[in-house]
Scaffold this motif. Structure first.
Motif, PDB file in Angstrom:
ATOM      1  N   THR A 111       0.827  -1.203   0.000  1.00 44.83           N
ATOM      2  CA  THR A 111       0.000   0.000   0.000  1.00 44.83           C
ATOM      3  C   THR A 111       0.868   1.263   0.000  1.00 44.83           C
ATOM      4  N   ASP A 134      -7.791  -4.219  -1.557  1.00 45.72           N
ATOM      5  CA  ASP A 134      -7.662  -4.989  -0.311  1.00 45.72           C
ATOM      6  C   ASP A 134      -8.916  -4.733   0.506  1.00 45.72           C
ATOM      7  N   ARG A 137      -8.334  -6.885   4.856  1.00 46.14           N
ATOM      8  CA  ARG A 137      -7.762  -6.466   6.143  1.00 46.14           C
ATOM      9  C   ARG A 137      -8.502  -5.229   6.661  1.00 46.14           C
ATOM     10  N   GLN A 143      -6.661   3.190   5.008  1.00 47.55           N
ATOM     11  CA  GLN A 143      -5.228   3.475   4.824  1.00 47.55           C
ATOM     12  C   GLN A 143      -4.970   3.996   3.405  1.00 47.55           C
ATOM     13  N   ASP A 186      -4.647  -1.904  -5.363  1.00 45.44           N
ATOM     14  CA  ASP A 186      -4.096  -2.503  -4.140  1.00 45.44           C
ATOM     15  C   ASP A 186      -4.683  -3.910  -3.999  1.00 45.44           C
TER      16      ASP A 186
HETATM   17 MG   LIG Z   1      -1.753  -3.066   2.212  1.00 50.52          MG
END
Ligand SMILES: [Mg+2]
Ligand SMILES: Nc1nc2c(ncn2[C@@H]2O[C@H](COP(=O)(O)OP(=O)(O)OP(=O)(O)O)[C@@H](O)[C@H]2O)c(=O)[nH]1
Length: 310
Positions: A111, A134, A137, A143, A186
């Motif tokens: 990332t 992603d 997670r 993020q 990502d």
């Molecule tokens: Mg990541």
């Protein structure tokens, strides 16, 4: 690009300082050659490359038993430089949008590298869009959104737990509508041995390919320089199933094992395209193999006083 960043920060230079010092030994004995092998292995060049180098370096020994340092340097630069040469390694530059997948095991810096790459591409005047692929997670989507905000690029995201293929689909739709140059996708960290998760990547690839001709145009495998020889196993696992086109070698600033770069690039046969050298968005550069080798071998004036004689 900012290759100087690599030069200043890599601890790999210190490891290779031991090689430079070894070159100054005289009346070389079998024990000296064993010591060199150990130094090369410590730098994580891997047994095969280390042996090859030693064979070639034996040819550079003068009649008095000392090494011809100039020739030895040449051997190192040519052999290692060729090992990781990426002369024909172009970064995706065809018809927009170019779609870049970023993959790798957990926590290697995917990332962060996406943010850095987006920042670099923006600096070159390109329109960039990020896709929050992603969805697995907790916190991964936020993020990426924060990074997007920091570097001034939009992020296409769905809810946590949703299908990453659908995120890819929407991101590419948006990219086509907005005439974006690069979409960087990502992906959740995954072990290369996890069949289900590797299948999920294949699905993301198929979705991209249906939306944009030739997509994904790049699949960048992120490898943490600290992984040493494990990086090689990761590369081989991702290569066969994810169609990796290039490697991003991260954390060169905190690992003395940059030597693994040589082993990975050579054994996996994939060029290292970018290097991460810190946690800031600027700590990223296009990877220049010959320069990397030269930089870790060249002695710098400021180093003189730190050298310990052996
Ligand atoms: Mg990541
Ligand atoms: N020192 C250093 N740290 C880095 C570098 N690249 C990433 N990191 C750090 O590594 C940690 C993990 O980075 P992420 O980008 O979240 O890694 P990831 O691969 O996306 O992780 P997952 O999504 O959990 O699989 C963070 O603390 C980053 O700041 C680098 O080049 N140097």
């Amino acid at each position: 690009m900012q290759a100087d960043d690599i030069v200043e920060t890599i601890p790999t230079r210190r490891t290779f300082g031991a090689v430079r010092r070894w070159f100054r030994r005289s009346a070389l004995s079998a024990a000296d050659w064993d010591a060199l092998e150990e130094i090369l292995i410590t730098a994580d060049l891997g047994p095969r490359l280390s042996m090859e180098l030693i064979e070639e370096l034996r040819e550079t020994v003068n009649t008095d038993g000392s090494v011809d340092v100039t020739r030895a340097h040449k051997v190192m630069i040519e052999h290692l430089g060729d090992t990781i040469t990426n002369d024909d390694a172009e970064f995706a530059s065809g018809h927009p949008p170019q779609v870049i997948f970023v993959v790798g095991v957990n926590g290697v810096g995917k990332t962060t590298s996406i943010a850095k790459l987006a920042y670099m591409l923006r600096g070159l005047g390109h329109e960039v869009l990020l896709a929050a692929g992603d969805t697995f997670r907790a916190g991964a989507i936020d993020q990426l959104k924060i990074w997007g905000k920091n570097v001034g690029v939009s992020v296409v995201a769905h809810k946590a737990g949703s299908d990453p293929g659908a995120v890819v689909y929407d991101a590419l739709d948006a990219a086509k509508a907005r005439e974006v140059d690069y979409v960087i996708v990502d992906s959740a960290g995954r072990q290369h041995t996890n069949v289900n998760l590797m299948n999920e990547l294949s699905k993301m690839r198929r979705v991209a390919g249906r939306q944009v001709e030739g997509a994904p145009h790049e699949v960048l495998l992120v490898i943490d320089a600290m992984a040493g020889q494990n990086g090689l196993q990761q590369a081989q696992g991702f290569l066969t199933t994810a169609g990796v086109t290039g490697i991003v070698l991260t954390k060169l600033d905190s690992s003395a094992k940059g030597g693994s770069a040589f082993a990975v690039a050579r054994e996996a046969g994939v060029p290292i395209k970018f290097a991460g050298t810190g946690e800031r968005v600027e700590d990223f550069s296009a990877f220049d193999p010959r320069r990397f080798v030269k930089d870790i071998l060249d002695k710098r004036p400021d180093e003189e006083r730190y050298e310990v004689s052996e």
